[in-house]
Design a protein around this motif. Sequence first.
Motif, PDB file in Angstrom:
ATOM      1  N   VAL A  63     -46.655 -30.942  -6.439  1.00  0.00           N
ATOM      2  CA  VAL A  63     -46.041 -29.618  -6.516  1.00  0.00           C
ATOM      3  C   VAL A  63     -46.688 -28.837  -7.649  1.00  0.00           C
ATOM      4  CG1 VAL A  63     -43.906 -28.315  -6.801  1.00  0.00           C
ATOM      5  CG2 VAL A  63     -43.871 -30.535  -5.632  1.00  0.00           C
ATOM      6  N   THR A  64     -47.181 -27.651  -7.325  1.00  0.00           N
ATOM      7  CA  THR A  64     -47.753 -26.733  -8.307  1.00  0.00           C
ATOM      8  C   THR A  64     -46.959 -25.443  -8.269  1.00  0.00           C
ATOM      9  OG1 THR A  64     -49.964 -27.677  -8.009  1.00  0.00           O
ATOM     10  CG2 THR A  64     -49.819 -25.504  -9.049  1.00  0.00           C
ATOM     11  N   LEU A  65     -46.489 -25.006  -9.431  1.00  0.00           N
ATOM     12  CA  LEU A  65     -45.699 -23.778  -9.535  1.00  0.00           C
ATOM     13  C   LEU A  65     -46.502 -22.726 -10.285  1.00  0.00           C
ATOM     14  CD1 LEU A  65     -43.092 -22.161  -9.177  1.00  0.00           C
ATOM     15  CD2 LEU A  65     -42.244 -23.198 -11.290  1.00  0.00           C
ATOM     16  N   ILE A  66     -46.801 -21.619  -9.614  1.00  0.00           N
ATOM     17  CA  ILE A  66     -47.454 -20.468 -10.243  1.00  0.00           C
ATOM     18  C   ILE A  66     -46.346 -19.531 -10.700  1.00  0.00           C
ATOM     19  CG2 ILE A  66     -49.092 -18.590  -9.911  1.00  0.00           C
ATOM     20  CD1 ILE A  66     -50.360 -20.187  -7.667  1.00  0.00           C
ATOM     21  N   ALA A  67     -46.166 -19.441 -12.016  1.00  0.00           N
ATOM     22  CA  ALA A  67     -45.003 -18.762 -12.586  1.00  0.00           C
ATOM     23  C   ALA A  67     -45.385 -17.385 -13.103  1.00  0.00           C
ATOM     24  CB  ALA A  67     -44.400 -19.609 -13.700  1.00  0.00           C
ATOM     25  N   PHE A  68     -44.825 -16.371 -12.486  1.00  0.00           N
ATOM     26  CA  PHE A  68     -44.904 -15.015 -13.009  1.00  0.00           C
ATOM     27  C   PHE A  68     -43.616 -14.637 -13.742  1.00  0.00           C
ATOM     28  CE2 PHE A  68     -48.184 -14.821  -9.779  1.00  0.00           C
ATOM     29  CZ  PHE A  68     -49.166 -14.046 -10.382  1.00  0.00           C
ATOM     30  N   GLU A  69     -42.499 -15.240 -13.328  1.00  0.00           N
ATOM     31  CA  GLU A  69     -41.203 -14.924 -13.925  1.00  0.00           C
ATOM     32  C   GLU A  69     -40.541 -16.134 -14.568  1.00  0.00           C
ATOM     33  OE1 GLU A  69     -38.954 -13.343 -10.721  1.00  0.00           O
ATOM     34  OE2 GLU A  69     -39.979 -11.401 -10.705  1.00  0.00           O
ATOM     35  N   THR A  70     -40.840 -17.333 -14.093  1.00  0.00           N
ATOM     36  CA  THR A  70     -40.204 -18.546 -14.597  1.00  0.00           C
ATOM     37  C   THR A  70     -40.757 -18.891 -15.978  1.00  0.00           C
ATOM     38  OG1 THR A  70     -40.031 -19.324 -12.319  1.00  0.00           O
ATOM     39  CG2 THR A  70     -39.649 -20.936 -14.061  1.00  0.00           C
ATOM     40  N   LEU A  71     -39.859 -19.162 -16.922  1.00  0.00           N
ATOM     41  CA  LEU A  71     -40.279 -19.473 -18.289  1.00  0.00           C
ATOM     42  C   LEU A  71     -40.481 -20.969 -18.498  1.00  0.00           C
ATOM     43  CD1 LEU A  71     -37.926 -17.045 -20.262  1.00  0.00           C
ATOM     44  CD2 LEU A  71     -40.281 -16.660 -19.485  1.00  0.00           C
ATOM     45  N   LYS A  72     -39.643 -21.782 -17.875  1.00  0.00           N
ATOM     46  CA  LYS A  72     -39.743 -23.231 -18.030  1.00  0.00           C
ATOM     47  C   LYS A  72     -39.941 -23.864 -16.657  1.00  0.00           C
ATOM     48  CE  LYS A  72     -36.777 -23.439 -22.132  1.00  0.00           C
ATOM     49  NZ  LYS A  72     -35.552 -24.046 -22.731  1.00  0.00           N
ATOM     50  N   PRO A  73     -40.730 -24.924 -16.583  1.00  0.00           N
ATOM     51  CA  PRO A  73     -40.960 -25.561 -15.273  1.00  0.00           C
ATOM     52  C   PRO A  73     -39.692 -26.205 -14.737  1.00  0.00           C
ATOM     53  CG  PRO A  73     -41.924 -26.870 -17.040  1.00  0.00           C
ATOM     54  CD  PRO A  73     -41.475 -25.585 -17.667  1.00  0.00           C
ATOM     55  N   PHE A  74     -39.527 -26.146 -13.431  1.00  0.00           N
ATOM     56  CA  PHE A  74     -38.397 -26.800 -12.790  1.00  0.00           C
ATOM     57  C   PHE A  74     -38.595 -28.313 -12.796  1.00  0.00           C
ATOM     58  CE2 PHE A  74     -38.324 -22.713 -10.151  1.00  0.00           C
ATOM     59  CZ  PHE A  74     -37.446 -22.107 -11.036  1.00  0.00           C
ATOM     60  N   ILE A 115     -44.482 -12.778  -6.079  1.00  0.00           N
ATOM     61  CA  ILE A 115     -45.789 -12.164  -5.862  1.00  0.00           C
ATOM     62  C   ILE A 115     -45.803 -10.709  -6.310  1.00  0.00           C
ATOM     63  CG2 ILE A 115     -45.336 -11.322  -3.536  1.00  0.00           C
ATOM     64  CD1 ILE A 115     -48.562 -13.070  -4.729  1.00  0.00           C
ATOM     65  N   ASN A 116     -44.634 -10.139  -6.606  1.00  0.00           N
ATOM     66  CA  ASN A 116     -44.561  -8.719  -6.968  1.00  0.00           C
ATOM     67  C   ASN A 116     -45.326  -8.375  -8.239  1.00  0.00           C
ATOM     68  OD1 ASN A 116     -41.883  -9.605  -5.536  1.00  0.00           O
ATOM     69  ND2 ASN A 116     -42.128  -7.435  -5.054  1.00  0.00           N
ATOM     70  N   PRO A 117     -45.232  -9.162  -9.333  1.00  0.00           N
ATOM     71  CA  PRO A 117     -46.025  -8.799 -10.523  1.00  0.00           C
ATOM     72  C   PRO A 117     -47.524  -8.778 -10.272  1.00  0.00           C
ATOM     73  CG  PRO A 117     -44.295 -10.355 -11.104  1.00  0.00           C
ATOM     74  CD  PRO A 117     -44.327 -10.289  -9.613  1.00  0.00           C
ATOM     75  N   LEU A 118     -48.014  -9.650  -9.410  1.00  0.00           N
ATOM     76  CA  LEU A 118     -49.443  -9.656  -9.116  1.00  0.00           C
ATOM     77  C   LEU A 118     -49.850  -8.404  -8.354  1.00  0.00           C
ATOM     78  CD1 LEU A 118     -52.149 -11.171  -9.173  1.00  0.00           C
ATOM     79  CD2 LEU A 118     -51.467 -12.285  -7.036  1.00  0.00           C
ATOM     80  N   LEU A 119     -48.982  -7.926  -7.476  1.00  0.00           N
ATOM     81  CA  LEU A 119     -49.306  -6.730  -6.702  1.00  0.00           C
ATOM     82  C   LEU A 119     -49.343  -5.480  -7.575  1.00  0.00           C
ATOM     83  CD1 LEU A 119     -47.088  -7.444  -3.562  1.00  0.00           C
ATOM     84  CD2 LEU A 119     -49.525  -7.899  -3.849  1.00  0.00           C
ATOM     85  N   ARG A 120     -48.603  -5.497  -8.680  1.00  0.00           N
ATOM     86  CA  ARG A 120     -48.566  -4.354  -9.588  1.00  0.00           C
ATOM     87  C   ARG A 120     -49.388  -4.576 -10.848  1.00  0.00           C
ATOM     88  NH1 ARG A 120     -44.223  -1.084  -8.182  1.00  0.00           N
ATOM     89  NH2 ARG A 120     -44.344  -0.097 -10.230  1.00  0.00           N
ATOM     90  N   SER A 121     -50.068  -5.711 -10.923  1.00  0.00           N
ATOM     91  CA  SER A 121     -50.790  -6.048 -12.143  1.00  0.00           C
ATOM     92  C   SER A 121     -52.020  -5.164 -12.316  1.00  0.00           C
ATOM     93  CB  SER A 121     -51.204  -7.523 -12.112  1.00  0.00           C
ATOM     94  OG  SER A 121     -51.996  -7.841 -13.236  1.00  0.00           O
ATOM     95  N   LYS A 122     -52.266  -4.783 -13.558  1.00  0.00           N
ATOM     96  CA  LYS A 122     -53.464  -4.018 -13.883  1.00  0.00           C
ATOM     97  C   LYS A 122     -54.676  -4.922 -14.065  1.00  0.00           C
ATOM     98  CE  LYS A 122     -50.842  -0.328 -16.156  1.00  0.00           C
ATOM     99  NZ  LYS A 122     -50.650   0.445 -17.411  1.00  0.00           N
ATOM    100  N   LYS A 123     -54.424  -6.241 -14.126  1.00  0.00           N
ATOM    101  CA  LYS A 123     -55.533  -7.186 -14.241  1.00  0.00           C
ATOM    102  C   LYS A 123     -56.312  -7.299 -12.936  1.00  0.00           C
ATOM    103  CE  LYS A 123     -54.848  -8.714 -18.500  1.00  0.00           C
ATOM    104  NZ  LYS A 123     -55.889  -8.683 -19.557  1.00  0.00           N
TER     105      LYS A 123
END
Length: 347
Positions: free
Chosen positions: A59-70, A113-121
């Motif tokens: 299991v790999t978690l790509i965290a844009f909002e999660t602060l600590k791993p589940f 996925i929302n932060p990635l869609l709005r990311s300036k990076k």
Amino acid sequence: MASSNLSHRQTHNLLLISKLLSLRDTASPLTLVLDSLEQPATPLIHEYIRRAKLSKVHVTLIAFETLKPFEGVDAFIRARRKTPAEIAKEVGAAYQPTSNSPLRRRLILIDSINPLLRSKKADAQFHLPTFLGSFITPLGPPPTKIETSLVVTFHQDVPNPHHVMPYAPSPLSMLSYLATTVIKLHSFSHILAQKAARDRSLAAPVFGLEEEQDGVLLGRLDKASGNGSTEGVVLEMEHRRKSGRGVLEWYVLPPASRYSPQHVKEVVILLDDHPLYRPPVNTDFNMENEEPESTFELRLTERQRRDREGVVLPYFDAQQGDGPGEGGRILYDMGEEDDFDEEEDEI
């Protein structure tokens, strides 16, 4: 025949949701989860992780909002303030199978996925299908390819970013087109309230932002507990087969507190089978033998029934053509009081 078809459909759909959540045979390479403020996707994400650990899936978690791993996550990747290329590189390096260890299936979760869609990076050349496809079919020699399932969460309440290209589809339309399975989450208490209104032929209530009231973000939530509580998540699933035919079904995922993490049997049930959504019908009550109450007897005796069947109605003779009616032809003899009209006779 109809009951057997219904039973077959219910059994098939239960096996399908079990196969999708347990990641068997990579039934859905890309699953899109649509959540909202009313019903977040956290319970469903935890269920994915629980089943993945039972099946020994990485299991790999790509965290844009999660602060600590589940609990149960093998690789936790913080994606904030990173470019899509950097994220893809870290995801690829998170699991590198060796020749000594057997290949494991892989589950990649994107909490939002929302932060990635709005990311300036993300540069102007960022292509969402290519980015997601790099996780499912990573570049490399054939021996290193692993069966991968990708679960992407999209927040419906977050405003969509401004389109640079006016004719380009929206991110939600693109994700819905790419996904092989779309799961939309609903609050169980809201579904019950809407069904109760429909049963009374009333307008279904709306909750949260749909109420369009100032300051209202969350609607009514049922905090009841016990066997008759409305806890749980309603899953509105649309699965697309390879043939192109879709499967639509509604399920109920009970809260995790009702079963242990090592529970093997299926816990998801159909929404139609939930006792609060469709109460059980009393089978002892026979509707066929019920008769309306009246002050006089409506039933016939055996003798009255035989007499009624023995009555010959007058139109039977006209149909046979043996009686005076000559097969139904109208016979009329003019009388003294009749006035002969030549014009009417010609007509």
